[in-house]
Design a protein around this motif. Structure first.
Motif, short mmCIF file in Angstrom:
data_model
loop_
_atom_site.label_atom_id
_atom_site.label_comp_id
_atom_site.label_asym_id
_atom_site.label_seq_id
_atom_site.Cartn_x
_atom_site.Cartn_y
_atom_site.Cartn_z
N HIS A 75 0.94 7.44 17.58
CA HIS A 75 2.05 8.39 17.57
C HIS A 75 2.11 9.19 16.28
O HIS A 75 2.38 10.40 16.29
N TYR A 76 1.86 8.53 15.14
CA TYR A 76 2.00 9.20 13.85
C TYR A 76 0.68 9.72 13.30
O TYR A 76 0.66 10.25 12.17
N SER A 77 -0.40 9.61 14.07
CA SER A 77 -1.71 10.06 13.59
C SER A 77 -1.73 11.56 13.29
O SER A 77 -2.49 12.01 12.43
N ARG A 78 -0.88 12.32 13.95
CA ARG A 78 -0.85 13.79 13.73
C ARG A 78 -0.38 14.14 12.31
O ARG A 78 -0.56 15.27 11.85
N TYR A 79 0.26 13.16 11.64
CA TYR A 79 0.78 13.42 10.30
C TYR A 79 -0.11 12.85 9.19
O TYR A 79 0.30 12.79 8.03
N ALA A 80 -1.31 12.42 9.53
CA ALA A 80 -2.22 11.83 8.54
C ALA A 80 -2.48 12.83 7.41
O ALA A 80 -2.60 14.04 7.66
N PRO A 81 -2.52 12.35 6.15
CA PRO A 81 -2.42 10.95 5.70
C PRO A 81 -1.01 10.55 5.27
O PRO A 81 -0.85 9.76 4.34
N TYR A 82 0.01 11.07 5.94
CA TYR A 82 1.41 10.79 5.58
C TYR A 82 2.15 10.11 6.73
O TYR A 82 3.34 10.34 6.92
N GLN A 83 1.46 9.25 7.44
CA GLN A 83 2.07 8.62 8.62
C GLN A 83 3.34 7.85 8.28
O GLN A 83 4.33 7.92 9.01
N PHE A 84 3.31 7.11 7.18
CA PHE A 84 4.47 6.29 6.85
C PHE A 84 5.69 7.16 6.54
O PHE A 84 6.82 6.84 6.93
N LEU A 85 5.49 8.26 5.84
CA LEU A 85 6.62 9.14 5.52
C LEU A 85 7.19 9.77 6.79
O LEU A 85 8.41 9.93 6.91
N ALA A 86 6.33 10.13 7.73
CA ALA A 86 6.81 10.68 8.99
C ALA A 86 7.61 9.63 9.76
O ALA A 86 8.65 9.94 10.36
N TYR A 87 7.13 8.41 9.75
CA TYR A 87 7.84 7.31 10.40
C TYR A 87 9.21 7.11 9.77
O TYR A 87 10.23 6.99 10.48
N TRP A 88 9.28 7.12 8.45
CA TRP A 88 10.56 6.90 7.79
C TRP A 88 11.49 8.09 7.97
O TRP A 88 12.71 7.92 7.99
N PHE A 89 10.96 9.28 8.11
CA PHE A 89 11.82 10.42 8.37
C PHE A 89 12.49 10.27 9.74
O PHE A 89 13.69 10.54 9.89
N GLU A 90 11.73 9.82 10.72
CA GLU A 90 12.30 9.55 12.04
C GLU A 90 13.36 8.45 11.96
O GLU A 90 14.44 8.57 12.55
N LEU A 91 13.03 7.37 11.25
CA LEU A 91 13.98 6.28 11.10
C LEU A 91 15.29 6.77 10.48
O LEU A 91 16.37 6.45 10.96
N TRP A 92 15.17 7.56 9.42
CA TRP A 92 16.37 7.99 8.72
C TRP A 92 17.21 8.94 9.55
O TRP A 92 18.44 8.90 9.49
N CYS B 24 0.82 -1.22 0.00
CA CYS B 24 0.00 0.00 0.00
C CYS B 24 0.85 1.26 0.00
O CYS B 24 0.62 2.19 -0.78
N GLN B 25 1.88 1.31 0.87
CA GLN B 25 2.70 2.52 0.90
C GLN B 25 3.52 2.67 -0.38
O GLN B 25 3.78 3.78 -0.82
N LEU B 26 3.90 1.55 -0.99
CA LEU B 26 4.61 1.61 -2.26
C LEU B 26 3.73 2.17 -3.37
O LEU B 26 4.23 2.72 -4.35
N LEU B 27 2.42 2.02 -3.20
CA LEU B 27 1.46 2.56 -4.17
C LEU B 27 1.03 3.98 -3.81
O LEU B 27 0.16 4.54 -4.48
N GLY B 28 1.62 4.55 -2.77
CA GLY B 28 1.32 5.93 -2.42
C GLY B 28 0.30 6.12 -1.33
O GLY B 28 -0.08 7.25 -1.03
N HIS B 29 -0.13 5.03 -0.71
CA HIS B 29 -1.07 5.12 0.41
C HIS B 29 -0.24 5.23 1.70
O HIS B 29 0.01 4.24 2.39
N PHE B 30 0.17 6.44 2.03
CA PHE B 30 1.10 6.64 3.14
C PHE B 30 0.43 6.60 4.51
O PHE B 30 1.11 6.80 5.53
N ASP B 31 -0.86 6.35 4.54
CA ASP B 31 -1.54 6.11 5.82
C ASP B 31 -1.53 4.63 6.15
O ASP B 31 -2.34 4.15 6.94
N SER B 32 -0.59 3.90 5.56
CA SER B 32 -0.44 2.46 5.82
C SER B 32 0.48 2.25 7.01
O SER B 32 1.22 3.15 7.42
N PHE B 33 0.47 1.03 7.55
CA PHE B 33 1.21 0.74 8.77
C PHE B 33 2.06 -0.52 8.63
O PHE B 33 1.81 -1.53 9.28
N PRO B 34 3.10 -0.51 7.79
CA PRO B 34 3.97 -1.68 7.69
C PRO B 34 5.02 -1.70 8.79
O PRO B 34 6.22 -1.56 8.57
#
Length: 301
Positions: free
Chosen positions: A191-208, A150-160
């Motif tokens: 935790h990442y709900s504040r960044y909806a609908p870009y939760q995955f990108l926010a998560y990866w920014f923290e990771l990086w 889903c996130q690879l298809l641009g659905h960044f509100d996914s939770f992998p």
């Protein structure tokens, strides 16, 4: 060029995401890489499940070198040209070989499996829930794999979320107790709900940011490989604490074996333990000023 554009997500607008997370905007972060095709993304998702990053890289390298034309990533038809056992042997896929082959059968709409329309999944009008449900119906795709597609298809509100999420929350969000994956996913979702609908990108920014703090300039070097699979391949995870070698050796250097331990024998010689678990000892005697070596073997059980 279409494949390159897909890899770089050149059509993705990040304006709204950067408003939510200005620090990411300052660095232009958000266009995470993906593969030239959805088929390749889905195969790599299968090889990423329950596997260290180095193992994932190795499997995909072997898929390219063993099956792909001119070392390109193999098409579904090229995967179907070999059987499951051959996929296991040549590409080291293990149980994933069956899943990759079943996916290829679905994409090629062969008899015996439910056909998979990749264009339907890539249609921008599809919702995340629609895509998630369809991918979950594919053999071998669980929650993590479906969310990742889903996130690879641009659905960044996914939770992998996976074990890397657990490490990240332990090190950066003071989560001290071990959590089940479902509980961890709920915690991360809040935790990442504040960044909806870009939760995955926010998560990866923290990771990086964590990778950069840990690894500095080497954080972009996900893998360093030799010219071929026969040479020495140095694969490492950017989340690990150890630094990669600055220049990997082109070939393997045999390890030096430590000399076997010595122990005294009943006759005053020295015993050396051989590879077969037996001991041999030697005595030196002097006759007429010259040394004569006499070896005898003793078996110590």
């Amino acid at each position: 060029m279409r494949g390159v554009a897909r890899v770089l997500r050149v059509d993705l607008s990040l304006v709204a995401f950067h408003r939510l997370l200005p620090d990411a905007g300052k660095r232009g972060f958000g266009r995470t890489f993906r593969s030239p095709t959805l088929w390749e993304d889905m195969v790599k998702t299968i090889t990423n499940c329950n596997m260290k990053w180095s193992g994932t890289v190795r499997m995909n390298m072997l898929l390219c070198n063993e099956l792909g034309r001119e070392a390109a990533f193999p098409t579904p038809k090229e995967v179907l040209a070999v059987g499951v056992d051959e996929l296991k042997q040549r590409c080291k896929l293990g149980y994933r070989a069956q899943r990759v082959r079943r996916l290829a059968l679905a994409v090629e709409k062969r008899e015996g499996v439910t056909p998979l329309d990749l264009k339907w999944l890539e249609d921008e009008s599809r919702t995340r829930l629609e895509v998630f449900k369809r991918v979950k119906d594919i053999y071998g795709f669980g929650n993590f794999a479906a969310h990742n597609v889903c996130q690879l298809l641009g659905h960044f509100d996914s939770f992998p979320y996976d074990s890397e999420t657990a490490r990240h929350f332990k090190e950066h969000h003071r989560v001290t107790k071990a959590l089940k994956m479902n509980d961890l996913a709920k915690l991360a979702a809040r935790h990442y709900s504040r960044y909806a609908p870009y939760q995955f990108l926010a998560y990866w920014f923290e990771l990086w940011q964590g990778y950069e703090a840990r690894r500095g300039t080497t954080s972009t070097r996900w893998s360093v490989c030799g010219d071929d699979l026969k040479g020495r391949s140095v694969l490492f995870d950017v989340s690990s604490k150890s630094l990669p070698p600055s220049s990997p050796s082109p070939s393997r250097t045999p390890k030096k074996r430590k000399p076997p331990p010595e122990s005294s024998t009943p006759d005053g010689g020295k015993a050396t333990e051989g590879a077969n678990g037996r001991h041999r000892h030697s005595r030196r005697m002097t006759r007429s000023g010259s040394k004569i070596s006499r070896r005898s073997r003793a078996v110590h059980r």
